[in-house]
Motif scaffolding. Sequence first.
Motif, mmCIF file in Angstrom:
data_model
loop_
_atom_site.group_PDB
_atom_site.id
_atom_site.type_symbol
_atom_site.label_atom_id
_atom_site.label_comp_id
_atom_site.label_asym_id
_atom_site.label_seq_id
_atom_site.Cartn_x
_atom_site.Cartn_y
_atom_site.Cartn_z
ATOM 1 N N ASN A 5 13.803 12.228 -9.150
ATOM 2 C CA ASN A 5 13.309 10.854 -9.023
ATOM 3 C C ASN A 5 13.551 10.331 -7.614
ATOM 4 O O ASN A 5 14.111 11.034 -6.782
ATOM 5 N N TRP A 6 13.098 9.125 -7.362
ATOM 6 C CA TRP A 6 13.259 8.461 -6.066
ATOM 7 C C TRP A 6 14.582 7.705 -6.066
ATOM 8 O O TRP A 6 15.080 7.317 -7.134
ATOM 9 N N PRO A 7 15.098 7.379 -4.890
ATOM 10 C CA PRO A 7 16.398 6.698 -4.806
ATOM 11 C C PRO A 7 16.490 5.371 -5.559
ATOM 12 O O PRO A 7 17.582 4.953 -5.912
ATOM 13 N N GLY A 50 6.670 6.131 -0.128
ATOM 14 C CA GLY A 50 6.945 4.821 0.416
ATOM 15 C C GLY A 50 5.737 3.898 0.408
ATOM 16 O O GLY A 50 4.634 4.300 0.029
ATOM 17 N N TYR A 51 6.017 2.662 0.786
ATOM 18 C CA TYR A 51 4.981 1.630 0.793
ATOM 19 C C TYR A 51 4.932 0.905 2.129
ATOM 20 O O TYR A 51 5.967 0.667 2.749
ATOM 21 N N ASN A 52 3.724 0.577 2.547
ATOM 22 C CA ASN A 52 3.506 -0.215 3.743
ATOM 23 C C ASN A 52 2.914 -1.558 3.321
ATOM 24 O O ASN A 52 2.356 -1.673 2.228
ATOM 25 N N TYR A 109 -1.061 11.668 -12.849
ATOM 26 C CA TYR A 109 -1.175 10.580 -11.861
ATOM 27 C C TYR A 109 -0.498 11.050 -10.580
ATOM 28 O O TYR A 109 0.028 12.166 -10.514
ATOM 29 N N GLU A 110 -0.473 10.171 -9.581
ATOM 30 C CA GLU A 110 0.052 10.523 -8.263
ATOM 31 C C GLU A 110 1.446 11.162 -8.273
ATOM 32 O O GLU A 110 1.741 12.068 -7.503
ATOM 33 N N GLY A 111 2.289 10.668 -9.167
ATOM 34 C CA GLY A 111 3.659 11.197 -9.222
ATOM 35 C C GLY A 111 3.686 12.699 -9.488
ATOM 36 O O GLY A 111 4.531 13.424 -8.945
ATOM 37 N N MET A 116 0.831 -1.210 0.000
ATOM 38 C CA MET A 116 0.000 0.000 0.000
ATOM 39 C C MET A 116 0.857 1.247 0.000
ATOM 40 O O MET A 116 1.682 1.431 0.894
ATOM 41 N N ASP A 117 0.648 2.107 -0.981
ATOM 42 C CA ASP A 117 1.289 3.416 -0.955
ATOM 43 C C ASP A 117 0.900 4.074 0.379
ATOM 44 O O ASP A 117 -0.240 3.902 0.851
ATOM 45 N N VAL A 118 1.838 4.842 0.962
ATOM 46 C CA VAL A 118 1.583 5.439 2.289
ATOM 47 C C VAL A 118 0.310 6.287 2.350
ATOM 48 O O VAL A 118 -0.222 6.518 3.429
#
Length: 421
Positions: free
Chosen positions: A270-272, A306-308, A195-197, A107-109
């Motif tokens: 971008n993300w790491p 992040g993701y949970n 979109y979300e990004g 799940m996206d945070v």
Amino acid sequence: MMKTPRMLAALVATALFAIAGCGGGGDDSGGTPKAEKATQAKASGNVTWCIGKDTTGAFGTVVDNFNKANPKAKVKLLELPESADDQRRLEIQRLRAKSSECDVLGMDVIWTAEYAAQGWLKDVSDYISQNGDKFIKSTVDTTNYQGKNWAVPFNSNAGFIFYRTDQVQSAPKDWESLYKDAADNNGIVYQGFRYEGLTVDFLELLYSKGGSIVSDDGKKATANSQEVKDVLKFMADGIKDGAAPKAVTTYKEEEARRAFESGNATFMRNWPYAYALDKKSKIGSKFDIATFPGFSGQSGAGVLGGYNLGISAFSKNPSGSLAFIEFATKPDQQQIMATEASLPPVTSATYDSAAVKKAMPFAAELKTAIEQAKPRPVSPVYPQISEAVYNNVYDALQGKASPDEAASKMNDEIQKALETF
Ligand code: GLC
């Protein structure tokens, strides 16, 4: 625990949400969402883990490691599409149908409030109260809704600027100079698709400018502001002036990464995760990364990603699911994800490991960025709020709406979304 205004607002919000008939059985008492507690972890039986595309290969590695270590259990990875919005769409289709196909939900945070309010998750508060201190606090906060924990942090995220060291000496400390350098060189790429990004990329600029999209009490849209108009103008001008190619309006994370790796951009937001992959590409020795610049003389601001991992309320194997979650979120697996795929760990101690520092020389900055990143608004209707943001930012980038028009429409649509619960 003291109730903050945000928590109180969330309580009211969920009560109204249930009355409006969209509560999905999560809460019919007007109080906190009710859910069965996740049972004790027992590594046995079949578990299907649904999460977005395994771009880095790290998810597959964790699954293999678990299956090898636990012969009585079998985890299967079910890869959903690459974009957060598409992942959510496919997960909630299954959840609405009470499908038991996904046991563990990646799940996206930003989905915690919605999934919890709908009654789609098992309550994992006990697990978090016993193990929560191992995680970076900001990551645990994203699992909380109305005083309970509905998931366990899996990977965290904070954006960075990637830049070509053979084209510019450093990444400028303010967005204005960065865009200017981008226009003078080979441009900046980011996530400009609707979109979300795009919501994240927009908020990074907006938060740095001190703006917001929703009031602190979660009740009112605050997007019809000068800050929002300024950021929209800045981003739209970036495309007009050639600081960013028009094609960014078709880019998600992966398109931006591919453009950067093909040598088609001087800068990339971008993300790491892109770091390890970029290192293996033909520009591997020609780039570095830097923390975000600030906007208009203010300090830089990050948005927490992040993701949970949550356990579906419809899972037939909640104890096996919890066993897998426990395994995937322990420091040794977190370290593998960090060293092999530069996925940001959620466990604090992992950042001190020599192997992690070697694989991610920016580990210390990353940890600080995660600790200080601002969350996106917490709301069961967050996806609708975000839609209002990215659709209107997108129209401004396309030149279909002026910054003033886009800000005003964004505000109206956010307000409408807030009023649906
Ligand atoms: C990353 C982040 C996530 C964010 C998404 C946007 O996957 O971890 O939080 O919503 O990007 O595209």
